[in-house]
Write a protein that holds these residues in place. Structure first.
Motif, PDB file in Angstrom:
ATOM      1  N   ALA A   1      46.976  38.666  42.157  1.00 22.06           N
ATOM      2  CA  ALA A   1      45.677  39.088  41.637  1.00 22.06           C
ATOM      3  C   ALA A   1      44.885  39.848  42.694  1.00 22.06           C
ATOM      4  O   ALA A   1      44.096  40.753  42.374  1.00 22.06           O
ATOM      5  CB  ALA A   1      44.888  37.873  41.157  1.00 22.06           C
ATOM      6  N   LEU A   2      45.084  39.493  43.960  1.00 22.98           N
ATOM      7  CA  LEU A   2      44.383  40.164  45.056  1.00 22.98           C
ATOM      8  C   LEU A   2      45.119  41.413  45.541  1.00 22.98           C
ATOM      9  O   LEU A   2      44.645  42.085  46.456  1.00 22.98           O
ATOM     10  CB  LEU A   2      44.191  39.187  46.218  1.00 22.98           C
ATOM     11  CG  LEU A   2      43.216  38.049  45.940  1.00 22.98           C
ATOM     12  CD1 LEU A   2      43.229  37.031  47.082  1.00 22.98           C
ATOM     13  CD2 LEU A   2      41.803  38.569  45.725  1.00 22.98           C
ATOM     14  N   GLY A   3      46.264  41.707  44.948  1.00 16.03           N
ATOM     15  CA  GLY A   3      46.995  42.916  45.306  1.00 16.03           C
ATOM     16  C   GLY A   3      47.873  42.788  46.533  1.00 16.03           C
ATOM     17  O   GLY A   3      48.249  43.805  47.135  1.00 16.03           O
TER      18      GLY A   3
ATOM     19  N   ALA B   1      37.797  38.075  49.617  1.00 20.62           N
ATOM     20  CA  ALA B   1      37.964  38.032  48.173  1.00 20.62           C
ATOM     21  C   ALA B   1      36.762  37.423  47.487  1.00 20.62           C
ATOM     22  O   ALA B   1      35.981  36.676  48.095  1.00 20.62           O
ATOM     23  CB  ALA B   1      39.214  37.222  47.818  1.00 20.62           C
TER      24      ALA B   1
ATOM     25  N   GLU C   1      39.574  38.438  42.951  1.00 12.52           N
ATOM     26  CA  GLU C   1      39.647  39.889  43.078  1.00 12.52           C
ATOM     27  C   GLU C   1      39.267  40.283  44.499  1.00 12.52           C
ATOM     28  O   GLU C   1      38.527  39.559  45.181  1.00 12.52           O
ATOM     29  CB  GLU C   1      38.741  40.584  42.071  1.00 12.52           C
ATOM     30  CG  GLU C   1      37.276  40.215  42.155  1.00 12.52           C
ATOM     31  CD  GLU C   1      36.457  40.851  41.043  1.00 12.52           C
ATOM     32  OE1 GLU C   1      35.892  41.938  41.284  1.00 12.52           O
ATOM     33  OE2 GLU C   1      36.409  40.262  39.947  1.00 12.52           O
ATOM     34  N   PRO C   2      39.809  41.406  44.988  1.00  8.88           N
ATOM     35  CA  PRO C   2      39.508  41.823  46.368  1.00  8.88           C
ATOM     36  C   PRO C   2      38.018  42.068  46.557  1.00  8.88           C
ATOM     37  O   PRO C   2      37.319  42.522  45.655  1.00  8.88           O
ATOM     38  CB  PRO C   2      40.309  43.119  46.527  1.00  8.88           C
ATOM     39  CG  PRO C   2      41.354  43.062  45.468  1.00  8.88           C
ATOM     40  CD  PRO C   2      40.750  42.317  44.322  1.00  8.88           C
ATOM     41  N   ARG C   3      37.548  41.777  47.747  1.00  9.15           N
ATOM     42  CA  ARG C   3      36.137  41.963  48.106  1.00  9.15           C
ATOM     43  C   ARG C   3      36.004  43.196  48.986  1.00  9.15           C
ATOM     44  O   ARG C   3      36.822  43.416  49.890  1.00  9.15           O
ATOM     45  CB  ARG C   3      35.641  40.718  48.844  1.00  9.15           C
ATOM     46  CG  ARG C   3      34.210  40.762  49.366  1.00  9.15           C
ATOM     47  CD  ARG C   3      33.858  39.408  49.966  1.00  9.15           C
ATOM     48  NE  ARG C   3      32.550  39.419  50.606  1.00  9.15           N
ATOM     49  CZ  ARG C   3      32.358  39.675  51.887  1.00  9.15           C
ATOM     50  NH1 ARG C   3      33.379  39.958  52.671  1.00  9.15           N
ATOM     51  NH2 ARG C   3      31.137  39.658  52.393  1.00  9.15           N
TER      52      ARG C   3
ATOM     53  N   TYR D   1      36.703  32.923  41.771  1.00 10.11           N
ATOM     54  CA  TYR D   1      36.043  32.341  40.604  1.00 10.11           C
ATOM     55  C   TYR D   1      36.504  30.895  40.463  1.00 10.11           C
ATOM     56  O   TYR D   1      37.692  30.628  40.287  1.00 10.11           O
ATOM     57  CB  TYR D   1      36.387  33.149  39.350  1.00 10.11           C
ATOM     58  CG  TYR D   1      35.867  34.569  39.388  1.00 10.11           C
ATOM     59  CD1 TYR D   1      34.712  34.919  38.706  1.00 10.11           C
ATOM     60  CD2 TYR D   1      36.529  35.552  40.126  1.00 10.11           C
ATOM     61  CE1 TYR D   1      34.219  36.221  38.751  1.00 10.11           C
ATOM     62  CE2 TYR D   1      36.047  36.854  40.178  1.00 10.11           C
ATOM     63  CZ  TYR D   1      34.894  37.177  39.494  1.00 10.11           C
ATOM     64  OH  TYR D   1      34.426  38.466  39.549  1.00 10.11           O
TER      65      TYR D   1
ATOM     66  N   PRO E   1      45.588  37.812  34.639  1.00 10.84           N
ATOM     67  CA  PRO E   1      44.169  37.869  34.991  1.00 10.84           C
ATOM     68  C   PRO E   1      43.530  36.499  35.158  1.00 10.84           C
ATOM     69  O   PRO E   1      42.597  36.344  35.943  1.00 10.84           O
ATOM     70  CB  PRO E   1      43.538  38.628  33.814  1.00 10.84           C
ATOM     71  CG  PRO E   1      44.511  38.453  32.689  1.00 10.84           C
ATOM     72  CD  PRO E   1      45.858  38.395  33.318  1.00 10.84           C
TER      73      PRO E   1
ATOM     74  N   ALA F   1      40.513  32.690  38.978  1.00  4.91           N
ATOM     75  CA  ALA F   1      40.683  34.139  39.085  1.00  4.91           C
ATOM     76  C   ALA F   1      40.203  34.582  40.456  1.00  4.91           C
ATOM     77  O   ALA F   1      39.413  33.892  41.114  1.00  4.91           O
ATOM     78  CB  ALA F   1      39.910  34.874  37.981  1.00  4.91           C
TER      79      ALA F   1
ATOM     80  N   ARG G   1      46.418  42.762  52.268  1.00  2.00           N
ATOM     81  CA  ARG G   1      45.007  42.931  51.939  1.00  2.00           C
ATOM     82  C   ARG G   1      44.152  42.469  53.114  1.00  2.00           C
ATOM     83  O   ARG G   1      44.382  41.385  53.676  1.00  2.00           O
ATOM     84  CB  ARG G   1      44.628  42.114  50.700  1.00  2.00           C
ATOM     85  CG  ARG G   1      45.405  42.453  49.456  1.00  2.00           C
ATOM     86  CD  ARG G   1      45.182  43.883  49.006  1.00  2.00           C
ATOM     87  NE  ARG G   1      43.773  44.183  48.775  1.00  2.00           N
ATOM     88  CZ  ARG G   1      43.318  45.327  48.302  1.00  2.00           C
ATOM     89  NH1 ARG G   1      44.167  46.305  48.027  1.00  2.00           N
ATOM     90  NH2 ARG G   1      42.033  45.519  48.108  1.00  2.00           N
TER      91      ARG G   1
END
Length: 484
Positions: free
Chosen positions: A288-290, A100, A93-95, A103, A466, A91, A313
């Protein structure tokens, strides 16, 4: 779990793009963490024999790209590069501030033995692509392989998938697979190219852009010729037969739209079928990171990047097949440019040094992107393959979903890809739609009366999820003693 910062740049994927991104970023002064899910670096194209084989030079398994062995060895010695194999990013997600949160799951030996969350200031996604598969009656029988799977068996384990093998599909990747099978001792029942490759005759400038690829294709063709095997164009495997495993296949001549020429069908005895129709970019982490997508050379979605391979991103770069399928040389050039861009962005490499190092890679990228456009034009996948399907043809192998179920779902009003999958179960199995997704999207688009999957209301429904990679529940619970 509190995220840890492992390196200035985290590269996800150790194929051609990831290897070059890692070495260029590190040479540019950045610390690099290179993550890969396989046992050894190299990806599909530079796959190596396992150490356990005891080969004197296992890294030379891919004799067409000996420079890859030197690159892999160089990375292993590089003081600014840390490599972790058999680690999957399940998984992301943006940082805040760019980059990022990734996981990680260490799934070596089939067990979840380590977990972690890392904060990556800069990320290079080099996740590659999947084999594009198309269903046909009987394609779910044991003994049917994708070209990527057959290649992995040959190069990674010296295993031949059958004694009499039929190779079919479309695209230049069929040639090295067929030649590799011959070299490994298999007999070929035939090599079938669904398209007519005379399209190259109308594109001499595209061929001139990639002389290395032309020479490589000539070598593979020479191997086939020495063994009295020729590529038969305009033909495809339209059905596979057998009692519990592959015993024969129906092959047929195709019209340009890939519908069958009436009366052209014939049966070929074979104990293995290797069939594939190019590749589909692996978009899950990017979505997932957009990251924004755009139509690729063949119309399928790819990650949109700028001249520095930067996505929409901040701090997230992408290179290789997920930005458009074009082969290992293009992937290497894009990876190198992404690695250099991260070093420039971090300030470990100056403008002048970046410009000097990037120039040659920019030229290679430009040439091979034009070559990739030609590949897409010469090896299209028209919708006529759907005419091969029957009511009972399995279109999703994991969940055993048949064509009739998809048709009934669309007839009942489920015209979006997500709603079709929810109604039928497509994409719920272990592969999560990686194998069937492109085909189910194409079928849904045709049955819905729209002009291709891109016109569906949710064309990326099977790529946006996800959890990117299936992992044991014990991994989520951070329980290393959780049973398999």
């Amino acid at each position: 779990m509190i995220p840890t910062r492992a390196a200035d740049v985290v590269v996800v994927g150790a194929g051609a793009a990831g290897l070059h991104a890692a070495v260029q970023a590190a040479d540019g002064g950045a610390s690099v963490l290179l993550l890969d899910a396989d046992v050894r670096p190299g990806g599909q194209y530079h796959r190596q024999l396992p150490v356990e084989f005891g080969a004197v030079r296992p890294e030379r398994a891919h004799h067409e790209q000996p420079a890859a062995a030197d690159l892999i060895a160089r990375l292993a010695r590089h003081r600014r590069v840390t490599q972790r194999q058999q680690v999957t990013v399940w998984a992301a997600e943006p940082r805040v501030g760019g980059g990022a949160l990734l996981y990680l799951a260490d799934v070596s030996s089939g067990r979840a033995v380590d977990a972690g969350v890392i904060a990556a200031p800069r990320v290079v996604l080099a996740t590659g692509a999947y084999d594009r598969t198309l269903p046909c009656p009987g394609a779910d029988l044991p003994g049917v392989y994708t070209p990527g799977a057959a290649r992995a068996l040959l190069q990674g384990a010296r295993i031949v998938p059958g004694h009499r093998v039929l190779v079919a599909g479309t695209g230049p990747f069929l040639l090295p697979v067929a030649a590799g099978l011959i070299d490994a001792g298999a007999r070929l029942a035939g090599v079938l190219e669904a398209n007519h490759t005379r399209g190259w005759v109308r594109r001499p400038r595209a061929m001139a852009l990639a002389p290395e690829k032309v020479a490589e294709a000539a070598r593979y063709t020479a191997t086939l010729t020495r063994h009295r095997t020729r590529v038969r164009a305009g033909r495809a495997v339209v059905a596979v037969h057998g009692n519990g495993r592959v015993e024969s296949a129906t092959v047929a001549k195709l019209k340009p739209d890939w519908t069958i020429v009436p009366g052209s069908e014939k049966t070929v005895e074979t104990d293995a079928v290797v069939v594939g129709y190019g590749f589909v970019p692996q978009l899950e982490l990017a979505l997932a990171l957009g990251c924004d997508t755009e139509p690729g050379p063949d119309g399928s979605p790819v990650v949109a990047v700028d001249d520095a391979q930067l996505t929409s991103r901040p701090g997230v770069y992408a290179a290789g097949e997920l930005t458009g399928v074009g082969g290992a040389v293009l992937a290497a050039a894009e990876g190198a440019l992404a690695g250099l861009a991260t070093a420039l962005d971090l300030g470990t490499l100056g403008e002048r040094g970046h410009a000097a190092r990037a120039s040659a890679w920019q030229g290679a990228r430009a040439r091979y992107r034009r070559f990739a456009d030609a590949l897409a034009a010469v090896y299209p996948v028209p919708d006529g393959w759907q005419s091969w399907l029957t009511e009972d043809t399995v279109v999703c192998r994991c969940e055993r979903v048949r064509y009739g179920a998809v048709r009934d779902a669309v007839t009942a009003g489920a015209t979006g890809l997500g709603t079709v999958c929810a109604a039928t179960g497509c994409g719920r199995g272990r592969c999560q739609g990686r194998s069937c997704g492109a085909a189910v999207a194409g079928i849904t688009a045709t049955l819905s009366g729209v002009d291709g999957p891109a016109e569906l209301p949710d064309p990326l429904a099977l790529s946006a999820r996800p959890v990117d990679t299936p992992i044991p529940l014990g991994q989520l619970a951070e329980d290393p003693d959780h049973p398999e």
